[in-house]
Design a protein around this motif. Structure first.
Motif, PDB file in Angstrom:
ATOM      1  N   ASP A 101       0.834  -1.384  -0.196  1.00  0.00           N
ATOM      2  CA  ASP A 101      -0.177   0.220   0.016  1.00  0.00           C
ATOM      3  C   ASP A 101       1.276   1.642   0.112  1.00  0.00           C
ATOM      4  OD1 ASP A 101      -2.454   0.395   0.103  1.00  0.00           O
ATOM      5  OD2 ASP A 101      -2.168   2.360   2.106  1.00  0.00           O
ATOM      6  N   ALA A 102       1.953   1.665   0.553  1.00  0.00           N
ATOM      7  CA  ALA A 102       3.019   1.944   1.033  1.00  0.00           C
ATOM      8  C   ALA A 102       4.235   2.200  -0.150  1.00  0.00           C
ATOM      9  CB  ALA A 102       3.883   1.968   2.323  1.00  0.00           C
ATOM     10  N   ARG A 103       4.043   1.752  -1.656  1.00  0.00           N
ATOM     11  CA  ARG A 103       4.000   2.135  -2.680  1.00  0.00           C
ATOM     12  C   ARG A 103       2.976   2.796  -3.678  1.00  0.00           C
ATOM     13  NH1 ARG A 103       9.101  -2.072  -3.766  1.00  0.00           N
ATOM     14  NH2 ARG A 103       9.611  -2.183  -1.684  1.00  0.00           N
ATOM     15  N   ASP A 104       1.659   3.349  -3.186  1.00  0.00           N
ATOM     16  CA  ASP A 104       0.542   3.510  -3.976  1.00  0.00           C
ATOM     17  C   ASP A 104       0.421   2.294  -4.855  1.00  0.00           C
ATOM     18  OD1 ASP A 104       0.715   5.794  -2.335  1.00  0.00           O
ATOM     19  OD2 ASP A 104       2.345   6.410  -3.861  1.00  0.00           O
ATOM     20  N   LEU A 105       0.362   0.972  -4.783  1.00  0.00           N
ATOM     21  CA  LEU A 105       0.094   0.309  -5.677  1.00  0.00           C
ATOM     22  C   LEU A 105      -1.479  -0.137  -5.993  1.00  0.00           C
ATOM     23  CD1 LEU A 105       2.239  -2.585  -5.385  1.00  0.00           C
ATOM     24  CD2 LEU A 105       2.641  -1.166  -7.801  1.00  0.00           C
ATOM     25  N   THR A 106      -2.038  -0.320  -7.337  1.00  0.00           N
ATOM     26  CA  THR A 106      -3.788  -0.912  -6.637  1.00  0.00           C
ATOM     27  C   THR A 106      -4.312  -1.757  -7.341  1.00  0.00           C
ATOM     28  OG1 THR A 106      -4.066   0.240  -8.868  1.00  0.00           O
ATOM     29  CG2 THR A 106      -3.960   1.849  -7.313  1.00  0.00           C
ATOM     30  N   ASN A 107      -3.126  -2.706  -7.019  1.00  0.00           N
ATOM     31  CA  ASN A 107      -3.780  -4.313  -7.669  1.00  0.00           C
ATOM     32  C   ASN A 107      -4.672  -4.657  -6.772  1.00  0.00           C
ATOM     33  OD1 ASN A 107      -0.300  -2.870  -8.258  1.00  0.00           O
ATOM     34  ND2 ASN A 107      -0.576  -5.153  -8.990  1.00  0.00           N
ATOM     35  N   HIS A 108      -5.052  -5.670  -6.803  1.00  0.00           N
ATOM     36  CA  HIS A 108      -5.709  -6.653  -6.688  1.00  0.00           C
ATOM     37  C   HIS A 108      -5.264  -7.765  -5.218  1.00  0.00           C
ATOM     38  CE1 HIS A 108      -9.712  -6.603  -7.691  1.00  0.00           C
ATOM     39  NE2 HIS A 108      -9.527  -6.266  -8.664  1.00  0.00           N
ATOM     40  N   VAL A 109      -5.780  -7.608  -4.248  1.00  0.00           N
ATOM     41  CA  VAL A 109      -4.719  -8.135  -3.238  1.00  0.00           C
ATOM     42  C   VAL A 109      -6.213  -8.949  -2.860  1.00  0.00           C
ATOM     43  CG1 VAL A 109      -3.232  -8.934  -1.073  1.00  0.00           C
ATOM     44  CG2 VAL A 109      -2.072  -6.700  -2.556  1.00  0.00           C
ATOM     45  N   LEU A 110      -5.838 -10.497  -2.921  1.00  0.00           N
ATOM     46  CA  LEU A 110      -6.727 -11.682  -2.386  1.00  0.00           C
ATOM     47  C   LEU A 110      -5.709 -12.403  -0.763  1.00  0.00           C
ATOM     48  CD1 LEU A 110      -6.771 -11.584  -5.034  1.00  0.00           C
ATOM     49  CD2 LEU A 110      -8.258 -13.522  -4.881  1.00  0.00           C
ATOM     50  N   VAL A 111      -6.909 -12.241  -0.114  1.00  0.00           N
ATOM     51  CA  VAL A 111      -6.341 -13.030   1.810  1.00  0.00           C
ATOM     52  C   VAL A 111      -6.945 -13.878   1.560  1.00  0.00           C
ATOM     53  CG1 VAL A 111      -5.822 -12.664   3.285  1.00  0.00           C
ATOM     54  CG2 VAL A 111      -5.400 -10.566   2.273  1.00  0.00           C
ATOM     55  N   ILE A 112      -6.899 -14.926   1.870  1.00  0.00           N
ATOM     56  CA  ILE A 112      -7.822 -16.713   1.649  1.00  0.00           C
ATOM     57  C   ILE A 112      -7.340 -16.817   2.922  1.00  0.00           C
ATOM     58  CG2 ILE A 112      -8.510 -18.501   1.416  1.00  0.00           C
ATOM     59  CD1 ILE A 112      -7.627 -18.020  -2.256  1.00  0.00           C
ATOM     60  N   THR A 113      -8.687 -16.962   4.264  1.00  0.00           N
ATOM     61  CA  THR A 113      -8.916 -17.264   5.637  1.00  0.00           C
ATOM     62  C   THR A 113      -9.706 -17.861   6.138  1.00  0.00           C
ATOM     63  OG1 THR A 113      -7.587 -16.807   8.098  1.00  0.00           O
ATOM     64  CG2 THR A 113      -9.498 -14.963   6.174  1.00  0.00           C
ATOM     65  N   ARG A 114      -8.687 -18.948   7.791  1.00  0.00           N
ATOM     66  CA  ARG A 114     -10.625 -19.507   8.198  1.00  0.00           C
ATOM     67  C   ARG A 114     -10.372 -19.200   9.459  1.00  0.00           C
ATOM     68  NH1 ARG A 114     -10.383 -24.806   5.735  1.00  0.00           N
ATOM     69  NH2 ARG A 114     -12.067 -24.740   6.941  1.00  0.00           N
ATOM     70  N   HIS A 115      -9.682 -18.505  10.070  1.00  0.00           N
ATOM     71  CA  HIS A 115      -8.783 -17.974  11.480  1.00  0.00           C
ATOM     72  C   HIS A 115      -9.723 -17.154  11.649  1.00  0.00           C
ATOM     73  CE1 HIS A 115      -6.352 -17.875  14.703  1.00  0.00           C
ATOM     74  NE2 HIS A 115      -5.670 -18.919  13.955  1.00  0.00           N
ATOM     75  N   GLN A 116      -9.694 -17.018  12.934  1.00  0.00           N
ATOM     76  CA  GLN A 116     -10.532 -16.186  13.814  1.00  0.00           C
ATOM     77  C   GLN A 116      -9.566 -14.923  13.465  1.00  0.00           C
ATOM     78  OE1 GLN A 116     -10.762 -16.836  18.374  1.00  0.00           O
ATOM     79  NE2 GLN A 116     -12.039 -15.457  17.816  1.00  0.00           N
ATOM     80  N   LEU A 117     -10.519 -13.759  13.249  1.00  0.00           N
ATOM     81  CA  LEU A 117     -10.087 -12.489  12.714  1.00  0.00           C
ATOM     82  C   LEU A 117     -11.248 -11.706  13.872  1.00  0.00           C
ATOM     83  CD1 LEU A 117      -9.782 -13.520  10.089  1.00  0.00           C
ATOM     84  CD2 LEU A 117      -9.612 -11.393   9.039  1.00  0.00           C
ATOM     85  N   ASN A 118     -10.142 -10.277  14.464  1.00  0.00           N
ATOM     86  CA  ASN A 118     -10.965  -9.815  15.837  1.00  0.00           C
ATOM     87  C   ASN A 118     -11.017  -8.382  15.344  1.00  0.00           C
ATOM     88  OD1 ASN A 118      -8.208  -8.034  15.826  1.00  0.00           O
ATOM     89  ND2 ASN A 118      -7.825  -9.746  16.714  1.00  0.00           N
ATOM     90  N   GLN A 119     -11.815  -7.341  15.852  1.00  0.00           N
ATOM     91  CA  GLN A 119     -11.447  -5.897  15.550  1.00  0.00           C
ATOM     92  C   GLN A 119     -10.189  -4.774  15.099  1.00  0.00           C
ATOM     93  OE1 GLN A 119     -14.953  -4.376  15.121  1.00  0.00           O
ATOM     94  NE2 GLN A 119     -13.578  -2.597  14.176  1.00  0.00           N
ATOM     95  N   TYR A 120      -9.423  -5.394  15.637  1.00  0.00           N
ATOM     96  CA  TYR A 120      -8.230  -4.879  15.800  1.00  0.00           C
ATOM     97  C   TYR A 120      -7.653  -5.277  14.059  1.00  0.00           C
ATOM     98  CZ  TYR A 120      -3.154  -4.543  15.277  1.00  0.00           C
ATOM     99  OH  TYR A 120      -1.585  -4.328  14.956  1.00  0.00           O
ATOM    100  N   ASP A 121      -8.155  -6.648  13.587  1.00  0.00           N
ATOM    101  CA  ASP A 121      -8.091  -7.321  11.897  1.00  0.00           C
ATOM    102  C   ASP A 121      -9.000  -5.836  10.657  1.00  0.00           C
ATOM    103  OD1 ASP A 121      -6.319  -8.508  12.712  1.00  0.00           O
ATOM    104  OD2 ASP A 121      -7.401 -10.186  13.160  1.00  0.00           O
ATOM    105  N   ALA A 122     -10.412  -5.503  11.857  1.00  0.00           N
ATOM    106  CA  ALA A 122     -10.465  -4.187  10.847  1.00  0.00           C
ATOM    107  C   ALA A 122     -10.489  -2.759  10.528  1.00  0.00           C
ATOM    108  CB  ALA A 122     -12.077  -4.648  10.995  1.00  0.00           C
ATOM    109  N   ASP A 123      -9.520  -2.937  11.881  1.00  0.00           N
ATOM    110  CA  ASP A 123      -9.246  -1.534  12.011  1.00  0.00           C
ATOM    111  C   ASP A 123      -8.244  -1.197  11.277  1.00  0.00           C
ATOM    112  OD1 ASP A 123     -11.220  -0.691  13.896  1.00  0.00           O
ATOM    113  OD2 ASP A 123      -9.701  -0.679  15.210  1.00  0.00           O
TER     114      ASP A 123
END
Length: 373
Positions: A101-123
Motif C-alpha cells: 500500500d505504501a508503494r501506492d499500488l492499486t493491484n488486487h490483493v486476495l487474502v484467503i483465511t479460515r482463522h479467527q479475526l477481530n476488530q483490530y484486524d478490521a481497523d
C-alpha cells in the motif's frame, strides 16, 4: 528454515496461480485440513510457520518479478503454504499489505483465511488506501475433524464480524469450499451457506482439488475417498452444481469463479476475462455482466505474442486459435506464463493440451454425464 532445505516446488516463493501471483515466504501451518494444497508442494509436515526471508525482501522479490505488473497483476498472499491470520503469521500479513500500500499500488490483493479475526484486524485493514484487499473466508460446513480439524464456524463468525462495518476499504467473500457430494451437500448444509452468504459482499462456490498426493494421504489415514479418480482441476459434479444454484435466490451475488467475485466486489470487470465463456455468466448480476461486456476485447495473435515476448519461457509459444471465448495456445511448459498472458490481456488463455469443455466451467470432467463437446 533455508530455501535449500525445502522440496523443489516449495522453493518458489513467488509463483503464479490462476487467481493471482502468489507470495509465500512464510511456510508451515498447524491447521491440518486433509485436503490442503500443501500436500502437493511437499510441505505437509511443516506445521510451524517459518519465514524464508524478511517481509521487505519478499515484497521486493514480488514487485521485481518478471510476472508482476504494477496496478494490473492480482496478488495472493500466503495462499499456498500457511494461514495468513495465524498468530505467528498475522504480523507478516500486515507488514506485506502495508508495504504494498505504501508503494501506492492499486493491484488486487486476495487474502484467503479460515482463522479467527477481530476488530483490530478490521481497523488496521481499513487504514489501507490503495491496494484492493479482498478477504475470502474459507467455509465448508464439514464437521468431521479427521478432514477439517479447525471448525468452519470460526470462519463464519469472522466473516460476519469483518463484513459488519458499513464503511470499509476491504471487501469480504464467502469462499464456500470444498463442496463434496455426501460430505457437506445436504439440504441443511446448503441452507446454512445460503444464510451465511447474506453477510458477505459476494459468494464463490467450488469443489475439491483432489490430486494424487491428497488421495494418498486420505488412503494412508483411513479417510473415505470422495472420488475414485484424481484430477488436475477442481471437481464439481453436475448434479451438485444444480442443487447449489437451486438453493440460492437470484438476489445473492453468487459466482463460479474466484476472479469474478473479487472483481465484482470492487466494481470492476473480471480480470481473468471469463466473459467470453458465456455459460459461466448465467448467474452473474446484470450490473457485472455489463461491466464485463464493456471490457471484453478479443486480442489478435500478434498482441498475444507481443505480451509473451517479455518471457523467455514463452519463446516457443504458438497461438493455435482465437475465438470470442479464449485464445488457445501451445508451447508453454508450465501454467505460469499462461496466467501472465491471461491477466495482461484480460482475456481467457487456454492450453491446447488441457481443453476447457463447454459447461464444465474449467473444472474436471468427473461427475458430468454429457460427453465433452
Amino acid at each position: 528454515m533455508h530455501l535449500n532445505q525445502l522440496p523443489e516446488r516449495a522453493r518458489e516463493v513467488v509463483e503464479y496461480r490462476k487467481s493471482g501471483l502468489s507470495l509465500n515466504h512464510i511456510q508451515g501451518c498447524p491447521l491440518d485440513c486433509a485436503y490442503c494444497v500443501r500436500h502437493t508442494y511437499g510441505l505437509w509436515d511443516q506445521r510451524q510457520p517459518r519465514a524464508l526471508m524478511t517481509d521487505a525482501q519478499a515484497v521486493d522479490e514480488l514487485v521485481k518479478h518478471r510476472y508482476f505488473r504494477p496496478n494490473v497483476t492480482p496478488i495472493q498472499l500466503f495462499n499456498r503454504a500457511t494461514e495468513p491470520f495465524l498468530p505467528k503469521v498475522r504480523p507478516h500479513t500486515f507488514a506485506v499489505l502495508e508495504e504494498l500500500d505504501a508503494r501506492d499500488l492499486t493491484n488486487h490483493v486476495l487474502v484467503i483465511t479460515r482463522h479467527q479475526l477481530n476488530q483490530y484486524d478490521a481497523d488496521r485493514l481499513n487504514q489501507l488506501r490503495h491496494i484492493k484487499v479482498t478477504l475470502l473466508f474459507t467455509y465448508s460446513g464439514i464437521d468431521r475433524p479427521e478432514i477439517e480439524p479447525y471448525p468452519s464456524k470460526v470462519a463464519a463468525e469472522s466473516l460476519k464480524l469483518m463484513s459488519a462495518p458499513r464503511l470499509r476499504n476491504y471487501r469480504t467473500i464467502l469462499y464456500w469450499r470444498p463442496l463434496v457430494p455426501g460430505l457437506n451437500d445436504t439440504d441443511e448444509h446448503l441452507a446454512d451457506a445460503r444464510d451465511l452468504s447474506e453477510y458477505a459482499d459476494a459468494t464463490v462456490f467450488t469443489g475439491l482439488f483432489y490430486r494424487d498426493q491428497i488421495a494418498q494421504y486420505y488412503r494412508s489415514n483411513g479417510i473415505p475417498e470422495p472420488y475414485a479418480l484424481t484430477a488436475r482441476r477442481k471437481i464439481v459434479p453436475e448434479a451438485l452444481e444444480a442443487r447449489v444454484l437451486a438453493a440460492f435466490p437470484n438476489t445473492v451475488a453468487l459466482f463460479r469463479k474466484t476472479s469474478c467475485a473479487v472483481s465484482y466486489v470492487h466494481g470492476l470487470p473480471d480480470y481473468n476475462g471469463h466473459y467470453g465463456i458465456r455459460e459461466l455468466c448465467d448467474i452473474c448480476p446484470l450490473s457485472q455482466l455489463e461491466l464485463c461486456r464493456a471490457a471484453h476485447r478479443v486480442p489478435t495473435a500478434v498482441e498475444v505474442h507481443d505480451v509473451a515476448s517479455v518471457l523467455p519461457e514463452a519463446a516457443d509459444l504458438k497461438v493455435v486459435d482465437i475465438t470470442e471465448r479464449a485464445a488457445v495456445v501451445s508451447g508453454l511448459e508450465t501454467e505460469q506464463p499462461r496466467y501472465f498472458l491471461q491477466h495482461s490481456l484480460g482475456f481467457q488463455v487456454h492450453d491446447e493440451r488441457h481443453p476447457h469443455h463447454e459447461k464444465r466451467h474449467g473444472r474436471a470432467d468427473i461427475g458430468w454425464t454429457e460427453k465433452p463437446a
